[in-house]
Design a protein around this motif. Structure first.
Motif, PDB file in Angstrom:
ATOM      1  N   SER A 230       0.827  -1.206   0.000  1.00 39.32           N
ATOM      2  CA  SER A 230       0.000   0.000   0.000  1.00 39.32           C
ATOM      3  C   SER A 230       0.859   1.254   0.000  1.00 39.32           C
ATOM      4  O   SER A 230       2.026   1.241   0.405  1.00 39.32           O
ATOM      5  CB  SER A 230      -0.917   0.024   1.236  1.00 39.32           C
ATOM      6  OG  SER A 230      -1.740  -1.113   1.287  1.00 39.32           O
ATOM      7  N   TYR A 232       0.042   5.680   0.628  1.00 38.94           N
ATOM      8  CA  TYR A 232      -0.957   6.680   1.002  1.00 38.94           C
ATOM      9  C   TYR A 232      -0.536   8.035   0.431  1.00 38.94           C
ATOM     10  O   TYR A 232       0.617   8.447   0.575  1.00 38.94           O
ATOM     11  CB  TYR A 232      -1.101   6.760   2.519  1.00 38.94           C
ATOM     12  CG  TYR A 232      -1.650   5.483   3.131  1.00 38.94           C
ATOM     13  CD1 TYR A 232      -3.021   5.289   3.260  1.00 38.94           C
ATOM     14  CD2 TYR A 232      -0.795   4.475   3.560  1.00 38.94           C
ATOM     15  CE1 TYR A 232      -3.528   4.123   3.807  1.00 38.94           C
ATOM     16  CE2 TYR A 232      -1.293   3.305   4.109  1.00 38.94           C
ATOM     17  CZ  TYR A 232      -2.662   3.129   4.235  1.00 38.94           C
ATOM     18  OH  TYR A 232      -3.164   1.973   4.763  1.00 38.94           O
ATOM     19  N   ARG A 245      -8.458   9.743  -8.234  1.00 39.15           N
ATOM     20  CA  ARG A 245      -8.348   8.282  -8.273  1.00 39.15           C
ATOM     21  C   ARG A 245      -7.935   7.799  -9.655  1.00 39.15           C
ATOM     22  O   ARG A 245      -7.137   6.863  -9.793  1.00 39.15           O
ATOM     23  CB  ARG A 245      -9.667   7.636  -7.855  1.00 39.15           C
ATOM     24  CG  ARG A 245      -9.946   7.754  -6.359  1.00 39.15           C
ATOM     25  CD  ARG A 245     -11.082   6.866  -5.889  1.00 39.15           C
ATOM     26  NE  ARG A 245     -12.351   7.212  -6.504  1.00 39.15           N
ATOM     27  CZ  ARG A 245     -12.939   6.501  -7.451  1.00 39.15           C
ATOM     28  NH1 ARG A 245     -12.361   5.401  -7.906  1.00 39.15           N
ATOM     29  NH2 ARG A 245     -14.096   6.880  -7.952  1.00 39.15           N
ATOM     30  N   LEU A 248      -4.149   8.575 -10.078  1.00 39.37           N
ATOM     31  CA  LEU A 248      -3.295   7.667  -9.306  1.00 39.37           C
ATOM     32  C   LEU A 248      -3.283   6.277  -9.921  1.00 39.37           C
ATOM     33  O   LEU A 248      -2.240   5.608  -9.943  1.00 39.37           O
ATOM     34  CB  LEU A 248      -3.787   7.610  -7.860  1.00 39.37           C
ATOM     35  CG  LEU A 248      -3.709   8.926  -7.077  1.00 39.37           C
ATOM     36  CD1 LEU A 248      -4.237   8.735  -5.664  1.00 39.37           C
ATOM     37  CD2 LEU A 248      -2.278   9.459  -7.037  1.00 39.37           C
ATOM     38  N   ALA A 249      -4.434   5.818 -10.421  1.00 40.68           N
ATOM     39  CA  ALA A 249      -4.477   4.501 -11.067  1.00 40.68           C
ATOM     40  C   ALA A 249      -3.626   4.491 -12.332  1.00 40.68           C
ATOM     41  O   ALA A 249      -2.919   3.511 -12.611  1.00 40.68           O
ATOM     42  CB  ALA A 249      -5.922   4.123 -11.379  1.00 40.68           C
ATOM     43  N   VAL A 266      -7.607   2.174  -5.978  1.00 38.32           N
ATOM     44  CA  VAL A 266      -7.430   3.407  -5.221  1.00 38.32           C
ATOM     45  C   VAL A 266      -8.770   3.733  -4.558  1.00 38.32           C
ATOM     46  O   VAL A 266      -9.805   3.754  -5.236  1.00 38.32           O
ATOM     47  CB  VAL A 266      -6.985   4.569  -6.116  1.00 38.32           C
ATOM     48  CG1 VAL A 266      -6.773   5.833  -5.285  1.00 38.32           C
ATOM     49  CG2 VAL A 266      -5.714   4.214  -6.876  1.00 38.32           C
ATOM     50  N   TYR A 278      -5.734   9.283   0.087  1.00 37.63           N
ATOM     51  CA  TYR A 278      -6.093   8.180  -0.802  1.00 37.63           C
ATOM     52  C   TYR A 278      -5.223   6.975  -0.467  1.00 37.63           C
ATOM     53  O   TYR A 278      -4.019   7.101  -0.240  1.00 37.63           O
ATOM     54  CB  TYR A 278      -5.903   8.579  -2.268  1.00 37.63           C
ATOM     55  CG  TYR A 278      -6.844   9.672  -2.709  1.00 37.63           C
ATOM     56  CD1 TYR A 278      -8.062   9.381  -3.292  1.00 37.63           C
ATOM     57  CD2 TYR A 278      -6.507  11.013  -2.516  1.00 37.63           C
ATOM     58  CE1 TYR A 278      -8.932  10.381  -3.687  1.00 37.63           C
ATOM     59  CE2 TYR A 278      -7.368  12.029  -2.904  1.00 37.63           C
ATOM     60  CZ  TYR A 278      -8.585  11.707  -3.488  1.00 37.63           C
ATOM     61  OH  TYR A 278      -9.446  12.704  -3.862  1.00 37.63           O
ATOM     62  N   TRP A 279      -5.886   5.818  -0.440  1.00 43.43           N
ATOM     63  CA  TRP A 279      -5.206   4.552  -0.153  1.00 43.43           C
ATOM     64  C   TRP A 279      -4.997   3.822  -1.479  1.00 43.43           C
ATOM     65  O   TRP A 279      -5.953   3.388  -2.120  1.00 43.43           O
ATOM     66  CB  TRP A 279      -6.048   3.726   0.804  1.00 43.43           C
ATOM     67  CG  TRP A 279      -5.446   2.418   1.204  1.00 43.43           C
ATOM     68  CD1 TRP A 279      -4.169   2.002   1.018  1.00 43.43           C
ATOM     69  CD2 TRP A 279      -6.124   1.348   1.881  1.00 43.43           C
ATOM     70  NE1 TRP A 279      -3.979   0.752   1.535  1.00 43.43           N
ATOM     71  CE2 TRP A 279      -5.166   0.318   2.070  1.00 43.43           C
ATOM     72  CE3 TRP A 279      -7.413   1.171   2.338  1.00 43.43           C
ATOM     73  CZ2 TRP A 279      -5.502  -0.872   2.700  1.00 43.43           C
ATOM     74  CZ3 TRP A 279      -7.736  -0.021   2.972  1.00 43.43           C
ATOM     75  CH2 TRP A 279      -6.786  -1.031   3.140  1.00 43.43           C
ATOM     76  N   VAL A 280      -3.732   3.686  -1.884  1.00 40.50           N
ATOM     77  CA  VAL A 280      -3.372   3.031  -3.142  1.00 40.50           C
ATOM     78  C   VAL A 280      -2.930   1.614  -2.820  1.00 40.50           C
ATOM     79  O   VAL A 280      -1.962   1.405  -2.085  1.00 40.50           O
ATOM     80  CB  VAL A 280      -2.257   3.810  -3.868  1.00 40.50           C
ATOM     81  CG1 VAL A 280      -1.923   3.146  -5.192  1.00 40.50           C
ATOM     82  CG2 VAL A 280      -2.667   5.261  -4.083  1.00 40.50           C
ATOM     83  N   LEU A 301       3.256   8.255  -8.555  1.00 42.07           N
ATOM     84  CA  LEU A 301       2.072   8.953  -8.049  1.00 42.07           C
ATOM     85  C   LEU A 301       2.326  10.462  -7.995  1.00 42.07           C
ATOM     86  O   LEU A 301       1.445  11.263  -8.329  1.00 42.07           O
ATOM     87  CB  LEU A 301       1.704   8.419  -6.665  1.00 42.07           C
ATOM     88  CG  LEU A 301       1.307   6.938  -6.591  1.00 42.07           C
ATOM     89  CD1 LEU A 301       0.988   6.541  -5.163  1.00 42.07           C
ATOM     90  CD2 LEU A 301       0.140   6.622  -7.513  1.00 42.07           C
TER      91      LEU A 301
END
Length: 460
Positions: A230, A232, A245, A248-249, A266, A278-280, A301
């Motif tokens: 993960s 963040y 999102r 980031l993706a 994400v 955001y949690w990736v 990112l």
């Protein structure tokens, strides 16, 4: 037990011990034929034991008239023969049957072999007229003293046996045995007393089996080698979550080591004083490169957010204001516009533009940063932008029958994407950042606006 002593003891006829000797030799020959070539070294122990048995039998024959020497030589021969038979039988059952060998952990095999030798010793003592139960009863106090003094050692030994039987992890697995991140490593050895773990810092840690038996162990290699990691990221509140999102993706695409299946995801994780967190989540299989992959993911990112114009908000701190005069800001902007204008002058088909039009195009141009390995444009995709290399270097690849082939490298002053800008046709090649590079981007709408105001330039 009398029949065994009669068959192998002092009064045994030559035909009896010849028969047992033939059985032991037949087991050795069978093992030689069954065992793989690399495992025939295991035959040394039963062969040496059988040789010692033959020597003891020969000495008995040599001292046939000495009654005092017959009994100890017979007992020694009995021990050596039974030990050779037991060892050969164990090897034939375990090492010659691959499925049984894989199902029995190494420490269990060691326990079985030790049990065989103990049984052989008890049989020999019984044949000598010593009752094993009485011997154990008389040594109860000594056993208690030894047990108390070896309490920790015995605890680690039985814990190691439990680990081998239950198999919460095996050699080669990546585990974490406490909450400390530096105690994540690969198991390189499991022995009777301890387990050796090689950490990500390439430091060998020896952990007692008793500690592992009581700890909550995280195994990153089971049930498969696919493990999730993960990252963040905090983005400002004014940035739409759906857009962030998506950015980031896209930033996770083609990061070396990040799997496309399972697909990264994400999610919005938290709202705090800095912004939206955001949690990736992404997956990898090469756990030894986990930290390196995590660093590359964070880099991508950052570049994705930077290209979209979003700045990662810093934590709230004491703010000190410095007044900047409008004149200083204007000088800074003017200097940057002049740099972009000089760079655009190097594009040959933009030379007919008058200075005022070129200046306006520089004002409308954008600057983007790309990290090493990121795809800038992809062959076959539609596009409407012109790219001019200001700093760094890019490589141009064309898809061939055997994969992508590099055909050129472009440095500062070179440009690409002009045909998509002019005609809107699909990209004819894939361009990647060879190193970190800074590109000047001219969009089609900006170019059309300039051309509309300067129709005479279009013919030139």
């Amino acid at each position: 037990m009398e029949w065994l002593w009669e068959a192998l003891g002092v009064n045994a006829p030559p035909s009896a011990w010849t028969l047992w000797l033939s059985v032991a030799a037949a087991l050795l020959i069978a093992l030689w034929l069954v065992l793989p070539r690399g495992e025939r070294r295991y035959l040394r122990a039963p062969a040496v034991l059988l040789l010692l048995h033959a020597v003891s039998i020969g000495l008995r024959a040599l001292f046939a008239h000495d009654a005092h020497a017959q009994r100890p030589l017979g007992l020694a021969g009995l021990f050596f023969l039974l030990a050779s038979l037991g060892r050969s039988s164990f090897l034939l059952l375990v090492h010659a049957v691959p499925t049984l060998r894989r199902s029995l952990p190494r420490i269990v095999q060691d326990f079985i072999q030790v049990g065989i030798y103990i049984l052989v010793a008890l049989v020999t003592l019984r044949a000598a007229g010593v009752e094993p139960s009485s011997l154990l009863a008389t040594s109860a106090l000594l056993t208690a003293v030894i047990g108390l003094s070896l309490q920790d050692t015995l605890g680690n030994m039985f814990a190691g046996l439990a680990i081998q039987v239950q198999r919460p992890f095996g050699v080669g697995d990546w585990i974490q045995f406490d909450d400390l991140p530096e105690h994540v490593g690969q198991v390189i050895e499991i022995n009777w007393r301890a387990t050796k773990v090689l950490t990500l810092d390439r430091v060998e840690v020896t952990v007692p089996n008793g500690v592992l038996a009581k700890a909550a162990i995280t195994n990153y290699s089971q049930p498969s080698t696919v493990a999730r990691s993960s990252a963040y990221v905090v983005a400002p509140y004014h940035a739409p979550p759906a857009r962030v999102r998506q950015l980031l993706a896209e930033g996770l695409r083609e990061v070396p080591g990040v799997l496309s299946d399972p697909e990264p995801s994400v999610v919005v994780n938290d709202f705090n004083e800095r912004g939206i967190q955001y949690w990736v989540r992404y997956f990898l299989t090469d756990f030894s490169r986990r930290d390196l992959i995590a660093g590359q993911v964070r880099e991508r990112l950052w570049y994705s957010l930077s290209r979209a114009g979003y700045r990662i908000p810093p934590p709230l701190r004491e703010v000190q204001l410095f007044e900047v005069s409008p004149e200083a800001q204007e000088r800074k902007l003017e200097q940057r516009r002049a740099e972009l204008e000089r760079a655009l002058k190097t594009v040959d088909f933009l030379e007919p533009l008058p200075p005022r039009a070129l200046r306006e195009l520089a004002e409308r141009a954008a600057v983007r940063l790309y990290n090493q390995g990121e795809v800038i444009i992809r062959q076959g995709e539609s596009g409407d932008e012109l790219f001019l290399v200001e700093h760094g270097e890019v490589c141009v690849n064309i898809e061939g029958k055997r994969g992508p082939v590099e055909v050129a490298r472009l440095g500062p002053g070179n440009f690409f994407g002009e045909m998509s800008l002019m005609t809107g046709e699909p990209r004819s090649a894939t361009v990647l950042a060879a190193v970190e590079c800074e590109l000047i981007v001219v969009k089609k709408e900006s170019f059309q606006h300039i051309i509309a105001a300067n129709q005479h330039v279009l013919d030139q």
